[in-house]
Each structure stands twice: as structure tokens, then as C-alpha cells.
Design an enzyme around this catalytic site. Structure first.
Site, mmCIF file in Angstrom:
data_model
loop_
_atom_site.group_PDB
_atom_site.id
_atom_site.type_symbol
_atom_site.label_atom_id
_atom_site.label_comp_id
_atom_site.label_asym_id
_atom_site.label_seq_id
_atom_site.Cartn_x
_atom_site.Cartn_y
_atom_site.Cartn_z
ATOM 1 N N SER A 15 0.822 -1.216 0.000
ATOM 2 C CA SER A 15 0.000 0.000 0.000
ATOM 3 C C SER A 15 0.857 1.269 0.000
ATOM 4 O O SER A 15 1.830 1.384 0.746
ATOM 5 C CB SER A 15 -0.912 0.019 1.234
ATOM 6 O OG SER A 15 -1.602 1.262 1.277
ATOM 7 N N LYS A 66 -13.688 -4.089 2.847
ATOM 8 C CA LYS A 66 -14.540 -2.888 2.775
ATOM 9 C C LYS A 66 -16.003 -3.173 3.125
ATOM 10 O O LYS A 66 -16.651 -2.357 3.772
ATOM 11 C CB LYS A 66 -14.434 -2.233 1.389
ATOM 12 C CG LYS A 66 -13.075 -1.577 1.172
ATOM 13 C CD LYS A 66 -12.960 -0.936 -0.201
ATOM 14 C CE LYS A 66 -11.539 -0.431 -0.412
ATOM 15 N NZ LYS A 66 -11.332 0.164 -1.720
ATOM 16 N N ASP A 102 -13.915 6.336 -2.131
ATOM 17 C CA ASP A 102 -13.459 5.824 -3.438
ATOM 18 C C ASP A 102 -14.199 6.499 -4.601
ATOM 19 O O ASP A 102 -13.594 6.844 -5.615
ATOM 20 C CB ASP A 102 -13.679 4.311 -3.529
ATOM 21 C CG ASP A 102 -12.586 3.511 -2.824
ATOM 22 O OD1 ASP A 102 -11.495 4.061 -2.596
ATOM 23 O OD2 ASP A 102 -12.834 2.336 -2.499
ATOM 24 N N GLY A 127 -16.352 -5.383 -13.091
ATOM 25 C CA GLY A 127 -16.142 -5.811 -11.710
ATOM 26 C C GLY A 127 -17.326 -5.439 -10.841
ATOM 27 O O GLY A 127 -18.059 -4.478 -11.149
ATOM 28 N N GLY A 129 -16.905 -6.044 -7.152
ATOM 29 C CA GLY A 129 -16.385 -6.212 -5.800
ATOM 30 C C GLY A 129 -16.438 -4.899 -5.029
ATOM 31 O O GLY A 129 -17.181 -3.982 -5.384
ATOM 32 N N ALA A 131 -14.430 -2.374 -4.799
ATOM 33 C CA ALA A 131 -14.071 -1.148 -5.515
ATOM 34 C C ALA A 131 -15.235 -0.678 -6.392
ATOM 35 O O ALA A 131 -15.594 0.504 -6.396
ATOM 36 C CB ALA A 131 -12.826 -1.378 -6.356
ATOM 37 N N THR A 153 -18.882 -12.972 -12.428
ATOM 38 C CA THR A 153 -20.049 -13.580 -11.775
ATOM 39 C C THR A 153 -21.208 -12.599 -12.007
ATOM 40 O O THR A 153 -21.369 -11.640 -11.259
ATOM 41 C CB THR A 153 -19.789 -13.766 -10.261
ATOM 42 O OG1 THR A 153 -18.500 -14.362 -10.087
ATOM 43 C CG2 THR A 153 -20.845 -14.611 -9.599
ATOM 44 N N MET A 214 -8.204 0.766 -12.340
ATOM 45 C CA MET A 214 -8.013 1.196 -10.946
ATOM 46 C C MET A 214 -6.697 0.710 -10.350
ATOM 47 O O MET A 214 -6.223 1.256 -9.365
ATOM 48 C CB MET A 214 -9.167 0.697 -10.078
ATOM 49 C CG MET A 214 -10.431 1.478 -10.264
ATOM 50 S SD MET A 214 -11.542 1.043 -8.919
ATOM 51 C CE MET A 214 -13.038 1.729 -9.551
HETATM 52 P P1 NAP Z 1 -12.609 -7.557 -4.742
HETATM 53 O O1 NAP Z 1 -13.696 -7.083 -3.845
HETATM 54 O O2 NAP Z 1 -11.791 -8.741 -4.381
HETATM 55 O O3 NAP Z 1 -13.303 -7.812 -6.188
HETATM 56 C C1 NAP Z 1 -12.548 -8.295 -7.254
HETATM 57 C C2 NAP Z 1 -13.340 -8.151 -8.564
HETATM 58 O O4 NAP Z 1 -12.475 -8.530 -9.644
HETATM 59 C C3 NAP Z 1 -14.559 -9.054 -8.645
HETATM 60 O O5 NAP Z 1 -15.563 -8.395 -9.389
HETATM 61 C C4 NAP Z 1 -14.010 -10.282 -9.427
HETATM 62 O O6 NAP Z 1 -15.005 -10.989 -10.140
HETATM 63 C C5 NAP Z 1 -13.087 -9.585 -10.388
HETATM 64 N N1 NAP Z 1 -12.006 -10.440 -10.920
HETATM 65 C C6 NAP Z 1 -10.927 -10.907 -10.253
HETATM 66 N N2 NAP Z 1 -10.131 -11.607 -11.098
HETATM 67 C C7 NAP Z 1 -10.734 -11.594 -12.314
HETATM 68 C C8 NAP Z 1 -10.415 -12.133 -13.581
HETATM 69 N N3 NAP Z 1 -9.299 -12.849 -13.780
HETATM 70 N N4 NAP Z 1 -11.259 -11.909 -14.606
HETATM 71 C C9 NAP Z 1 -12.384 -11.191 -14.428
HETATM 72 N N5 NAP Z 1 -12.747 -10.649 -13.249
HETATM 73 C C10 NAP Z 1 -11.925 -10.842 -12.197
HETATM 74 O O7 NAP Z 1 -11.525 -6.386 -5.008
HETATM 75 P P2 NAP Z 1 -11.828 -4.810 -5.010
HETATM 76 O O8 NAP Z 1 -11.710 -4.265 -3.635
HETATM 77 O O9 NAP Z 1 -13.080 -4.577 -5.762
HETATM 78 O O10 NAP Z 1 -10.566 -4.245 -5.810
HETATM 79 C C11 NAP Z 1 -10.456 -4.390 -7.217
HETATM 80 C C12 NAP Z 1 -9.220 -3.678 -7.718
HETATM 81 O O11 NAP Z 1 -9.352 -2.265 -7.605
HETATM 82 C C13 NAP Z 1 -7.954 -4.052 -6.953
HETATM 83 O O12 NAP Z 1 -6.940 -4.286 -7.904
HETATM 84 C C14 NAP Z 1 -7.642 -2.822 -6.139
HETATM 85 O O13 NAP Z 1 -6.255 -2.677 -5.907
HETATM 86 C C15 NAP Z 1 -8.175 -1.711 -7.031
HETATM 87 N N6 NAP Z 1 -8.561 -0.489 -6.278
HETATM 88 C C16 NAP Z 1 -7.894 0.672 -6.557
HETATM 89 C C17 NAP Z 1 -8.259 1.834 -5.900
HETATM 90 C C18 NAP Z 1 -7.562 3.125 -6.203
HETATM 91 O O14 NAP Z 1 -7.682 4.069 -5.419
HETATM 92 N N7 NAP Z 1 -6.862 3.222 -7.320
HETATM 93 C C19 NAP Z 1 -9.285 1.813 -4.940
HETATM 94 C C20 NAP Z 1 -9.942 0.620 -4.699
HETATM 95 C C21 NAP Z 1 -9.555 -0.531 -5.364
HETATM 96 P P3 NAP Z 1 -15.907 -12.116 -9.409
HETATM 97 O O15 NAP Z 1 -16.968 -11.375 -8.641
HETATM 98 O O16 NAP Z 1 -16.464 -12.921 -10.527
HETATM 99 O O17 NAP Z 1 -14.981 -12.891 -8.505
#
Ligand code: NAP
Length: 268
Positions: A15, A66, A102, A127, A129, A131, A153, A214
């Protein structure tokens, strides 16, 4: 003792938040300490309680906690309730209170840093999740012409979209033939060097579109493919700094300037 804050996640070692908040504190003349805490996946609440007992007064929450942070809070802001996810905890004003910065962070990055106006545009979020949950309410509030959430999904995308009038949730296959002015990759696929199963970007990205991932601090297959399709691209570094600035102003009552910190982050 310094006022004590932290980012809580798992994993969390990567982080940039401790560095960003230290830069904000220095620039704003604020005396504080900002730690990085890895919580066991089954012990988020206990980790926050231990941090509070040790004098912690505020925290950022990152993957995968989160949604759990939202349930942990006794009360939350309107935008955190809309997201059903919390990335900012306030721990020194009575019962734990949560916010989600966010969405406002992404919108400020798009509009102020990248010059992309959202009203009337066709927007795709990949996505569903934590984020995506955090940013869909803020994107919806900007009145885009079309807001679509696609996920591996699909039921998760449909459930998320159903909470925001006019928003569509679907699978990636259902995107075939559609075109968007902004495609936001809110999946964690890029962290593993993977790509969501998208239709060809040449049709998915309208002329003049912006492709936004992101993930920050690394090139992702999505951004590389988008560059190959000839559109403008951005990683999530600006969103990261803007959401941090919003958290900082909630805790400290002072809004830090983001430009110098974003430039330094991009220089590495
Ligand atoms: P999360 O809750 O674990 O959700 C992950 C998401 O990615 C789910 O929708 C999942 O789909 C999908 N996914 C994972 N692998 C995949 C693949 N190979 N193909 C297709 N879909 C896939 O994670 P999150 O908190 O949402 O975070 C997501 C990303 O955003 C992370 O990389 C995080 O670092 C980034 N982020 C950045 C910021 C920023 O300030 N820049 C802020 C927040 C998050 P399923 O539901 O089907 O499993």
C-alpha cells in the site's frame, strides 16, 4: 503521542497510503502517524479494536475488508450506505463511523485531473467487488447517459446495478456490440496479469474513449490492449491520491493539495 491512523487490509505491504498520508501531513503541517496493519482475513473487527485500544483514531480499509467494515460501523455516511462498503473509519467521535471516499476520488480524478466530463457519457464498470461498489453510486450521481456493470459472476453485477435506477448489470458476453466512452476496470484481474473476458476493444471503446484501470503502479493487460486500440488510458494512481485526500480532510478538517503528491507518486 502522535495522532495515530492506519491502513488495514490483507495483503497491505504494497500500500502507498502510508507514504501519501505522510506527504499530506508534511504539506499541511499536521502532526500524525500513519501505519500499515495486515489483519488476518477472519479477524478484521478484532484488529480494529486492538488498533483503537492502542490509540488509533482513524483508518483506511482496503481489500478484502470494505464490506465487512461497513457492517462493523455503528453509523455511516450516505455515500457509504449507498456503496454498502466503507474505506474510511472515524474512531474518535463515539461509536465507529464509516465513509466511502473511493467514488468521489474516482470522479475527481476523471473530471479534474483527466478532464473527462461524465454527464451524458456511456460508462462501463468491469467488476462488482468492493471497488466497484464504492464507485457506482458516485458515477450514477453524475448522470451518465448509460451506466453498465459487467462481472465474471454476473449475478453480483445485476445485484449491484439493481440498486441504481437505469443501471444495467450483465456478463461480459452480453457486452457484444455495445460501445462506451469510458471503460473502468474495477476488477483485480490486472494484479494477476489477467484480463476480463471482454469483447474486442475496437468496438467496445467508442472513438475518443478513455480506458481506466483502478490498479496503479504497474501496466495491466487491459491498459496495454486499450493503448493498442488507440485510445487514451489511465491507471488508478489519481484515484488513490484523491480518495486519500478526502479521507485526510474528514479526519483532519484540512484538504491537502493532491497535484504534487500525484506527480511524486508517478515519478516513483
Ligand atoms: P474484490 O472485492 O476482491 O473484487 C474483485 C473483482 O475482480 C470481482 O468483481 C471479481 O469478479 C473480479 N475479478 C478478479 N479476477 C478476475 C479475472 N481474472 N477476470 C475477471 N474478473 C476478475 O476487489 P476490489 O476491492 O473490488 O478491488 C479491485 C481492484 O481495484 C484491486 O486491484 C484494487 O487494488 C483496485 N482499487 C484501486 C483503488 C484506487 O484508489 N486506485 C481503490 C480501490 C480498489 P468475481 O466477482 O467474478 O470474482
Amino acid at each position: 503521542m502522535h495522532d495515530r491512523y492506519a491502513v488495514i487490509g490483507n495483503p497491505v505491504a504494497h500500500s502507498k497510503s502510508p507514504w501519501i498520508h505522510a506527504e499530506f501531513a508534511r504539506a499541511c503541517g499536521q502532526d500524525l502517524q500513519y501505519l500499515s496493519i495486515e489483519a488476518p482475513v477472519d479477524a478484521f473487527g478484532a484488529t480494529v479494536e486492538a488498533f483503537r485500544a492502542a490509540g488509533g483514531i482513524g483508518a483506511n480499509v482496503t481489500l478484502p475488508f470494505k464490506q465487512e467494515a461497513f457492517r462493523y460501523c455503528a453509523a455511516a455516511s450516505q455515500r457509504a450506505r449507498a456503496a454498502q462498503a466503507v474505506n474510511t473509519l472515524v474512531l474518535d467521535r463515539g461509536a465507529p463511523w464509516g465513509d466511502n471516499t473511493d467514488g468521489v476520488g474516482l470522479v475527481r480524478d476523471l473530471e479534474n485531473n483527466l478532464g473527462f466530463a461524465l454527464p451524458g457519457r456511456r460508462v462501463l464498470v468491469m467488476g462488482a467487488g468492493g471497488a466497484a461498489q464504492g464507485v457506482v453510486p458516485s458515477l450514477h450521481a453524475q448522470d451518465p447517459e448509460r451506466l453498465v456493470v459487467a462481472n465474471r459472476t454476473p449475478d453480483k453485477a445485476r445485484t449491484l446495478a439493481a440498486r441504481f435506477e437505469g443501471t444495467i448489470g450483465c456478463s461480459y458476453a452480453e457486452l457484444t456490440g455495445a460501445a462506451f466512452d469510458l471503460v473502468i476496470n474495477a476488477t483485480s484481474a490486472g494484479l494477476a496479469g489477467e484480463l476480463p473476458p471482454l469483447p474486442p476493444l475496437q468496438t467496445l471503446l467508442a472513438p475518443g474513449a478513455l480506458a481506466y484501470d483502478m490498479v496503479y503502479g504497474r501496466d495491466t493487460p487491459f491498459l496495454a490492449l486499450a493503448r493498442g486500440a488507440g485510445v487514451r488510458t489511465s491507471d488508478g494512481a489519481g484515484m488513490l491520491v484523491e480518495q486519500a485526500a478526502e479521507s485526510f480532510s474528514i479526519w483532519r478538517g484540512v484538504r491537502p493539495d493532491t497535484q504534487a503528491v500525484l506527480a511524486a507518486l508517478r515519478r516513483g
